[in-house]
Design an enzyme around this catalytic site. Structure first.
Site, PDB file in Angstrom:
ATOM      1  N   GLY A 193      22.927  30.816 -21.842  1.00  0.00           N
ATOM      2  CA  GLY A 193      21.572  30.904 -21.321  1.00  0.00           C
ATOM      3  C   GLY A 193      21.342  31.922 -20.220  1.00  0.00           C
ATOM      4  O   GLY A 193      20.195  32.170 -19.861  1.00  0.00           O
ATOM      5  N   ASP A 194      22.395  32.531 -19.667  1.00  0.00           N
ATOM      6  CA  ASP A 194      22.217  33.556 -18.629  1.00  0.00           C
ATOM      7  C   ASP A 194      23.396  34.516 -18.604  1.00  0.00           C
ATOM      8  O   ASP A 194      23.926  34.854 -17.545  1.00  0.00           O
ATOM      9  CB  ASP A 194      22.010  32.920 -17.260  1.00  0.00           C
ATOM     10  CG  ASP A 194      21.469  33.909 -16.227  1.00  0.00           C
ATOM     11  OD1 ASP A 194      20.846  34.915 -16.616  1.00  0.00           O
ATOM     12  OD2 ASP A 194      21.666  33.672 -15.014  1.00  0.00           O
ATOM     13  N   LEU A 195      23.808  34.982 -19.784  1.00  0.00           N
ATOM     14  CA  LEU A 195      24.923  35.923 -19.853  1.00  0.00           C
ATOM     15  C   LEU A 195      24.466  37.293 -19.368  1.00  0.00           C
ATOM     16  O   LEU A 195      23.467  37.830 -19.842  1.00  0.00           O
ATOM     17  CB  LEU A 195      25.452  36.025 -21.289  1.00  0.00           C
ATOM     18  CG  LEU A 195      26.666  36.926 -21.466  1.00  0.00           C
ATOM     19  CD1 LEU A 195      27.866  36.366 -20.702  1.00  0.00           C
ATOM     20  CD2 LEU A 195      26.997  37.085 -22.936  1.00  0.00           C
TER      21      LEU A 195
END
Length: 181
Positions: free
Chosen positions: A18-20
Site C-alpha cells: 500500500g505504500d511501496l
C-alpha cells in the site's frame, strides 16, 4: 530483486503493502551477499516481525481475505506511487503494488523522486486524467524500461504479477552477467 522478493513474500501471504516507494526500502549489511547488503521492504507502521527479505510491520498494508481480489479504501500511501484505479475506484490490489514497484524501478535508475514539489491534487490529476508516468533517461536497457512500463500500465489487468516481474529481473541479471563474446 530483493525488493521484488519481499513483495512476492507479501503477495503469497495475501498482503498488499500500500505504500511501496524507495524511501520505504532499507539496506541491511550482509556478509552473505556479494553486494554486501540486502534490501528489505519496510514501513508498514510498527514492527511486527523480521524475515530474510524484509521487515513485516503493520500500517497502510492490508491483508486480503481468502477470496478477495481487492480492498476498498480511501487511505492511500504516497500519491506519486499510487495507481489510477486507487484514485478512480478506491480499489487497492496486488496490481497496485506492482504499479508502485514500476515507479521504484524508475527511482532506482534516475536517483530522483517523481514529480518532486508538485502539489498532490495536481499529481492525482496527472496520473488519472493525463496518464502521466516518469520518463527514463537515455542508456537504460530497453528490457528494464519495458518491464517498468508494463508494471505501471493504466489497466491493472495488463500489469504483470510480481512473480513474473521477479522472473524477468532474474533473466535480465543473467543476461547482463554474461561475459561479452
Amino acid at each position: 530483486m530483493d525488493i521484488c522478493r519481499g513483495m512476492q513474500y507479501l503477495k503469497n501471504r495475501n498482503v498488499i503493502h500500500g505504500d511501496l516507494k524507495s524511501s520505504n526500502i532499507l539496506l541491511n549489511g550482509s556478509m552473505h551477499e556479494e553486494k554486501g547488503f540486502i534490501a528489505k521492504v519496510a514501513d508498514f507502521g510498527t514492527i511486527k516481525n523480521t524475515f530474510a527479505f524484509f521487515i513485516v510491520v503493520l500500517g497502510l498494508s492490508r491483508e486480503l481475505s481468502m477470496f478477495a481480489s481487492h480492498v476498498s479504501t480511501q487511505t492511500t500511501g504516497t500519491v506519486t506511487h499510487m495507481p489510477p484505479e486507487l484514485f478512480k475506484e478506491e480499489r487497492l490490489t496486488a496490481a497496485s503494488d506492482v504499479y508502485s514497484f514500476g515507479i521504484v524501478m524508475w527511482e532506482l535508475v534516475s536517483k530522483e523522486s517523481p514529480l518532486e514539489g508538485v502539489p498532490p491534487f495536481l499529481i492525482i490529476k496527472k496520473i488519472v486524467y493525463d496518464n502521466w508516468r516518469p520518463t527514463f533517461m537515455e542508456g537504460i536497457p530497453d528490457c528494464y524500461t519495458a518491464l517498468a512500463r508494463r508494471c505501471w500500465a493504466e489497466d491493472s489487468l495488463q500489469r504483470p504479477v510480481i512473480d513474473e516481474v521477479l522472473a524477468e529481473l532474474e533473466q535480465m541479471r543473467q543476461q547482463f552477467m554474461q561475459p561479452p563474446l
